[in-house]
Design a protein around this motif. Structure first.
Motif, PDB file in Angstrom:
ATOM      1  N   SER A 196       0.731  -1.410   0.249  1.00 20.78           N
ATOM      2  CA  SER A 196       0.099  -0.315  -0.016  1.00 20.78           C
ATOM      3  C   SER A 196       0.822   1.786   0.136  1.00 20.78           C
ATOM      4  O   SER A 196       0.576   2.024  -0.439  1.00 20.78           O
ATOM      5  N   PHE A 197       2.151   1.262   0.565  1.00 24.47           N
ATOM      6  CA  PHE A 197       2.753   2.320   1.046  1.00 24.47           C
ATOM      7  C   PHE A 197       3.508   3.031  -0.437  1.00 24.47           C
ATOM      8  O   PHE A 197       4.066   2.130  -1.124  1.00 24.47           O
ATOM      9  N   SER A 198       3.451   4.147  -1.033  1.00 21.12           N
ATOM     10  CA  SER A 198       4.370   5.223  -1.981  1.00 21.12           C
ATOM     11  C   SER A 198       4.439   5.946  -1.537  1.00 21.12           C
ATOM     12  O   SER A 198       3.862   7.145  -0.891  1.00 21.12           O
ATOM     13  N   LEU A 199       5.804   6.818  -1.758  1.00 22.11           N
ATOM     14  CA  LEU A 199       6.101   8.604  -1.115  1.00 22.11           C
ATOM     15  C   LEU A 199       5.612   8.779  -2.207  1.00 22.11           C
ATOM     16  O   LEU A 199       6.115   9.103  -3.321  1.00 22.11           O
ATOM     17  N   ALA A 200       4.806   9.665  -1.322  1.00 22.50           N
ATOM     18  CA  ALA A 200       4.106  11.090  -2.143  1.00 22.50           C
ATOM     19  C   ALA A 200       5.236  11.732  -3.137  1.00 22.50           C
ATOM     20  O   ALA A 200       6.224  11.957  -2.956  1.00 22.50           O
ATOM     21  N   ASP A 201       4.456  12.559  -4.485  1.00 24.13           N
ATOM     22  CA  ASP A 201       4.974  13.122  -5.104  1.00 24.13           C
ATOM     23  C   ASP A 201       6.290  14.538  -3.953  1.00 24.13           C
ATOM     24  O   ASP A 201       7.146  15.032  -4.152  1.00 24.13           O
ATOM     25  N   SER A 202       5.478  14.629  -3.878  1.00 18.53           N
ATOM     26  CA  SER A 202       5.656  16.397  -2.280  1.00 18.53           C
ATOM     27  C   SER A 202       6.865  15.573  -1.518  1.00 18.53           C
ATOM     28  O   SER A 202       7.596  16.272  -1.248  1.00 18.53           O
ATOM     29  N   SER A 203       6.432  14.602  -1.157  1.00 13.58           N
ATOM     30  CA  SER A 203       7.934  14.278  -0.466  1.00 13.58           C
ATOM     31  C   SER A 203       8.719  14.168  -0.960  1.00 13.58           C
ATOM     32  O   SER A 203       9.831  14.421  -0.293  1.00 13.58           O
ATOM     33  N   PHE A 204       8.968  13.470  -1.833  1.00 15.47           N
ATOM     34  CA  PHE A 204      10.348  13.514  -3.147  1.00 15.47           C
ATOM     35  C   PHE A 204      11.029  14.854  -3.015  1.00 15.47           C
ATOM     36  O   PHE A 204      11.873  14.962  -2.820  1.00 15.47           O
ATOM     37  N   ALA A 205       9.458  15.681  -3.127  1.00 17.20           N
ATOM     38  CA  ALA A 205      10.303  16.736  -3.409  1.00 17.20           C
ATOM     39  C   ALA A 205      11.333  17.240  -2.434  1.00 17.20           C
ATOM     40  O   ALA A 205      12.047  18.356  -2.292  1.00 17.20           O
ATOM     41  N   ARG A 206      11.212  17.190  -1.111  1.00 13.19           N
ATOM     42  CA  ARG A 206      12.088  17.296   0.003  1.00 13.19           C
ATOM     43  C   ARG A 206      12.517  16.834   0.180  1.00 13.19           C
ATOM     44  O   ARG A 206      13.520  17.511   1.098  1.00 13.19           O
ATOM     45  N   LEU A 207      12.818  15.819  -0.524  1.00 16.05           N
ATOM     46  CA  LEU A 207      14.392  14.914  -0.274  1.00 16.05           C
ATOM     47  C   LEU A 207      14.786  15.888  -1.097  1.00 16.05           C
ATOM     48  O   LEU A 207      16.252  16.256  -1.019  1.00 16.05           O
TER      49      LEU A 207
END
Length: 534
Positions: free
Chosen positions: A462-473
């Motif tokens: 179920s889990f996937s890292l959101a695009d917004s979270s990747f942008a924070r990375l």
């Protein structure tokens, strides 16, 4: 000084006695070399030289250093794997092979000058005392371990100690305002050689063995038994980057896959006659499809196992050519706690293949051979890999499979090194600890939602890292002055998202969680499942 000189003399006398004894075909000399003390009349000159150095040399002498240099100089003229091991190093190496050490059961990582508990051994001393993954260790027995200047080694020395003694830790925990104190009683911490085991699908189990230690066979039997209870019919055995260990344990594992009286391996040396090792009856997994994963880090005892299974048509090998270490060492310990590992024989697979790659050009060239594989494209191309083996070393299995000897084990199915997503941006993120830093910040922020997952399977599906979270990375990378060209960021995005997910899974479910996630992108696993389905 006198005792030190005697210890040094004994060590050198033993090595020279073995060396000259083998050259002169003196079997009795070699046999006596494995009992201490040693008595070799041929080495009187060496002892006399040492006495002269001690009594007459112009400057003071560090005899311990001289001893090590002399031993290493002698041994490097034998083969790449005969070695002298100082007492401090031998103790550490032995702990890995014995499968346990004295400690508290916490794997930590330095993050922004803070000691972060990454994993906590289940039912270990730290967990029983109340330590949790994600806790930040502030002090150890009153010594501050956060801030600049603390190394991993110095922290390990503070935390570890004899079994039964206690260590006090002060810990900062997420959303807990006060510093927490824990008194942890040190105990025996297992170093598991079966790193993980779980089901890849309803019928196929996966077991990763990272070394052959004293407990490997019993760990494997336990893991395989549990997977069979879950419905395992087929198995993927992962020996990638398994550098070997105890030959007896590799033979015991092979026995679980083979039928009675099948030859597993034989050894032979100038002073050691041919000795054969056969499978017994009642193996745990004599039926069912078996795939073994290997690569350039698969060496020694793990090559014995994979080579036997390939020779006897019991398994399909997938990956890349193994390291090529086919020399048998026997270990001798000295009164000061140091040890000698001396090569006494060679391994041969059931069909007579020598696993050992050439070393006639010297130790330095020998250990640079993996770099040469990379340079000539062997890690990326099947043609380059096969070119390393002459036809003169060819053998054929009962099923008609063509195999080669003389330098490692060639897989049946080649899988190149996966470089998809590995850009300069990706490498710099890891060099600067940005991925780890981002992941643990993310876990702190999302603790409530992450804790809501009912199981590892639920999280993996179920889990996937959101695009917004990747942008924070990516933003964090910029803060750490890591260059982030858009094409490289895009090329690495899928890989980085998967690895952040894997690190999150490790935080909650240990290494089973980590591998459950990372193996979804593993081409060798995909090939293994395809072979099993056919």
């Amino acid at each position: 000084m006198y005792n030190l000189r005697l210890a040094m003399a004994g060590a050198l006398i033993m090595v020279l006695g073995m060396y000259f004894g083998s050259k002169m075909n003196d079997n009795s000399g070699l046999r006596s070399a494995f009992d201490f003390p040693f008595n070799f009349r041929k080495s009187d000159k060496l002892e006399e030289i040492m006495e002269l150095i001690e009594e007459r040399y112009v400057d003071s002498i560090d005899f311990a250093r001289l001893e090590r240099n002399a031993l290493e100089e002698i041994l490097k003229h034998l083969d790449p794997h005969s070695s002298y091991i100082p007492a401090s190093e031998f103790k550490r190496m032995n702990a890995k092979l014995k499968g346990r050490f004295d400690g508290i059961g916490v794997e930590f990582r330095m993050m922004n000058d803070t000691v972060l508990a990454v994993t906590v051994e289940r039912d270990g001393p730290a967990e029983q005392a109340g330590i949790r993954p994600g806790d930040k260790i502030i002090t150890v027995d009153g010594t501050t371990v956060s801030g600049e200047g603390m190394t991993n080694g110095s922290i390990v020395n503070l935390i570890r100690g004899p079994e039964g003694t206690s260590v006090r830790l002060e810990v900062k925990r997420y959303k807990t305002p006060d510093i927490l104190e824990f008194d942890v009683k040190r105990g025996k911490i297992p170093i598991n050689s079966v790193e993980v085991s779980f089901m890849l699908n309803e019928e196929t189990g996966y077991i990763k063995v990272n070394r052959f230690a004293a407990s490997t066979h019993s760990e494997f039997v336990l893991a395989a038994g549990e997977l069979k209870d879950l419905g395992m019919i087929n198995m993927v055995l992962d020996l990638r980057n398994n550098g070997g260990g105890y030959l007896s344990q590799a033979i015991a594992l092979a026995d679980e896959f083979l039928t009675r009286r099948q030859l597993i391996v034989y050894t032979e040396g100038y002073n050691y006659p041919k000795e054969e090792y056969f499978a017994t009856s009642n193996g745990l997994f004599e039926e069912g499809k078996l795939v073994v994963l290997i690569n350039e880090g698969t060496a020694s005892a793990s090559e014995v196992l994979s080579g036997a299974l390939q020779d006897l048509d019991r398994a399909t090998l997938i990956g890349r050519r193994s390291f090529g270490k086919g020399l048998v060492q026997r270990q001798t310990t000295f009164p000061d706690g140091s040890a000698l590992r001396l090569t006494i024989a060679r391994y041969y697979t059931p069909l007579g293949r020598s696993i050992q790659k050439p070393y006639s050009q010297g130790t330095d060239v020998y250990f640079q051979e993996l770099s040469r594989r990379l340079e000539r494209g062997e890690l990326y191309s099947l043609d380059s890999m096969e070119a390393a083996f002459p036809d003169s070393l060819k053998v054929v299995t009962a099923a008609g499979k063509v195999l080669y000897g003389g330098g490692g084990i060639l897989p049946d199915i080649f899988v190149p090194v996966d470089t998809v997503g590995v850009t300069a941006f990706y490498r710099e993120l890891y060099a600067n600890d940005v991925v780890y830093d981002f992941t643990y910040r993310y876990i702190d922020r999302q603790m409530a939602s992450l804790s809501a997952y009912e199981s590892l399977d639920d999280f993996a599906a179920s889990f996937s890292l959101a695009d917004s979270s990747f942008a924070r990375l990516v933003s964090l990378a910029a803060e750490e002055e890591v260059r982030a060209p858009e094409p490289e960021v895009s090329a690495s995005e899928a890989l980085l998202k998967n690895q952040v997910k894997a690190l999150i899974a490790r935080r909650f479910w240990g290494y089973a969680g980590f591998y459950k996630v990372t193996l979804t992108r593993d081409e060798a696993i995909n090939q293994a499942l395809q072979v099993i389905s056919e």
